[in-house]
Scaffold this active site. Sequence first.
Site, PDB file in Angstrom:
ATOM      1  CG  PHE A 176     -30.748  42.419  45.653  1.00  0.00           C
ATOM      2  CD1 PHE A 176     -29.743  41.893  44.854  1.00  0.00           C
ATOM      3  CD2 PHE A 176     -31.002  41.810  46.868  1.00  0.00           C
ATOM      4  CE1 PHE A 176     -28.984  40.794  45.271  1.00  0.00           C
ATOM      5  CE2 PHE A 176     -30.249  40.714  47.301  1.00  0.00           C
ATOM      6  CZ  PHE A 176     -29.238  40.209  46.492  1.00  0.00           C
ATOM      7  CG  ASP A 264     -38.386  41.252  48.116  1.00  0.00           C
ATOM      8  OD1 ASP A 264     -38.359  41.104  49.355  1.00  0.00           O
ATOM      9  OD2 ASP A 264     -37.473  40.874  47.360  1.00  0.00           O
ATOM     10  CE  LYS A 293     -32.275  41.014  53.650  1.00  0.00           C
ATOM     11  NZ  LYS A 293     -30.883  40.650  53.507  1.00  0.00           N
TER      12      LYS A 293
HETATM   13  C1  LIG Z   1     -35.345  42.853  49.060  1.00  0.00           C
HETATM   14  C2  LIG Z   1     -34.628  41.539  49.196  1.00  0.00           C
HETATM   15  N1  LIG Z   1     -35.194  40.420  48.712  1.00  0.00           N
HETATM   16  C3  LIG Z   1     -34.595  39.222  48.805  1.00  0.00           C
HETATM   17  C4  LIG Z   1     -33.359  39.103  49.395  1.00  0.00           C
HETATM   18  C5  LIG Z   1     -32.688  37.751  49.458  1.00  0.00           C
HETATM   19  O1  LIG Z   1     -32.673  37.256  50.733  1.00  0.00           O
HETATM   20  P1  LIG Z   1     -31.686  36.009  51.079  1.00  0.00           P
HETATM   21  O2  LIG Z   1     -30.305  36.522  50.928  1.00  0.00           O
HETATM   22  O3  LIG Z   1     -32.046  35.634  52.488  1.00  0.00           O
HETATM   23  O4  LIG Z   1     -32.014  34.924  50.121  1.00  0.00           O
HETATM   24  C6  LIG Z   1     -32.728  40.236  49.901  1.00  0.00           C
HETATM   25  C7  LIG Z   1     -31.390  40.134  50.516  1.00  0.00           C
HETATM   26  O5  LIG Z   1     -30.690  41.077  50.745  1.00  0.00           O
HETATM   27  C8  LIG Z   1     -33.374  41.480  49.814  1.00  0.00           C
HETATM   28  O6  LIG Z   1     -32.811  42.609  50.266  1.00  0.00           O
END
Ligand SMILES: Cc1ncc(COP(=O)(O)O)c(C=O)c1O
Length: 443
Positions: A176, A264, A293
């Site tokens: 994700f 990530d 975040k």
């Molecule tokens: C591992 C990871 N990458 C990217 C994102 C996307 O972040 P955003 O919702 O701020 O775009 C999330 C969101 O939960 C995430 O858990």
Amino acid sequence: MSKLLIDGYGDDLIINGIRLGDLSPAEHQNIETNKGGQNYSPLEDVVVSHVKDSSTLICRKPSNDTVKNYIEEELLDGLCCYSAVNQGQLNQTIVDAVVHHLVEEKIPTVPRSIRHKYMSGFLMAATAFTEMDRVVPKVAGVESWELTFKLCRRWGYEVKKIPSNKAIIVGANNNFHGRSMAATSMSDDPETQNNFGPFLPGIELVPFNDYDALEDLFNRKGDYIAAYSVEPIQGEAGVIIPDEDYWPKVSALCKKHNILLAFDEVQTGFGRTGRNFAHQLYNVKPDIMGCGKAAGGGILPVSFVAGRDDVVGVLTPGSEGSTFGGYPLASVVGIYAIKTLIDEKLADHANIRGAQLIEGLNKIKADFPDKIKDVRGKGLLTAFEMHHAKHLDGHKVSVGLLARGIYAKETHHSTVRLAPALTIKEHQINILLDAIHDVIKNI
Ligand SMILES: Cc1ncc(COP(=O)(O)O)c(C=O)c1O
């Protein structure tokens, strides 16, 4: 446009004569159903109003009682906005910095085509904190991943010399990374992809935590692979933690094939797993990573890419940009999000409270071995998974927890993730555990 009148604050915020404080949960739901996109199914009959303390939310609904205006309920926040509020709701240091800069320093809003002084502060703080050469600010978490993706491709062509338009980015199954088209293209979740095609080419997936599968792919296509782009611990998939030796072996494999390791750390970063970044748990260093975040201290959306000089260095003027990425207020918030994490020793707190939470969850598992199958976690990124059975339903657990004053949410049918603020207190973890025990007992 018909006449639109907006006035007031908080409960007294009035839009065309409708006062927010007068709306019932059902009326809020109705407005969302009729005027919003139907891309979420929030918990029913509860509307968050404000903050009581760093881990407690107050929910309010209007009361028909002649004495009371509102019915208020406390909710212990077991999710902290999917790890965006690691520093705790309304962290005082960050709030003070925001208010001071808005009111006293008269902070401007300007784009990146003119220099502002706070950018240097942010870059100095973020490169030192991440121990990376360069940092590029963005806004949402997905944008940091998306930019990582672009940088890996460009690095692949310009540094690794992959033939034009042939670069492959490898991802992991059940990944994700957010909701952009590139992230949607990398997803293997049918609901995420349904009717959003055609998808981006040049993406291949391997099973997470399967070294042999990755080695086999690198052996077959390594000359065309620019990066392995992956979460160090898979959050949305249900807090999936790889074997201890997986990342050290993968890091060596990437070096052998001249392939970038692109992490990530949007969910796992900023102290969540008991270290500032999850890769530090495994003694590896990515070549590039995306953060988001809690990079915004729970106050503003702030994200960034941090990486090695030769990787981030492929950017040229005009190849990338963002109006609000690193604008003055975001830079200040970014600096103070980092400062708070360091000064309040939040990664250490995550370890201490995480150990308490995991120990408690394991006791619940021991009490109900026929219901709970697995307890997982690093720091305060934790989850429990129930056995696969219709009645062991994660959504029912979330609803049961809500009735007991806890906000937590299932990730899949049978897994419930718990990721409270890193400032959470010992007694609040006990409240959380007592509620979980009670819900599991009764399910
Ligand atoms: C591992 C990871 N990458 C990217 C994102 C996307 O972040 P955003 O919702 O701020 O775009 C999330 C969101 O939960 C995430 O858990």
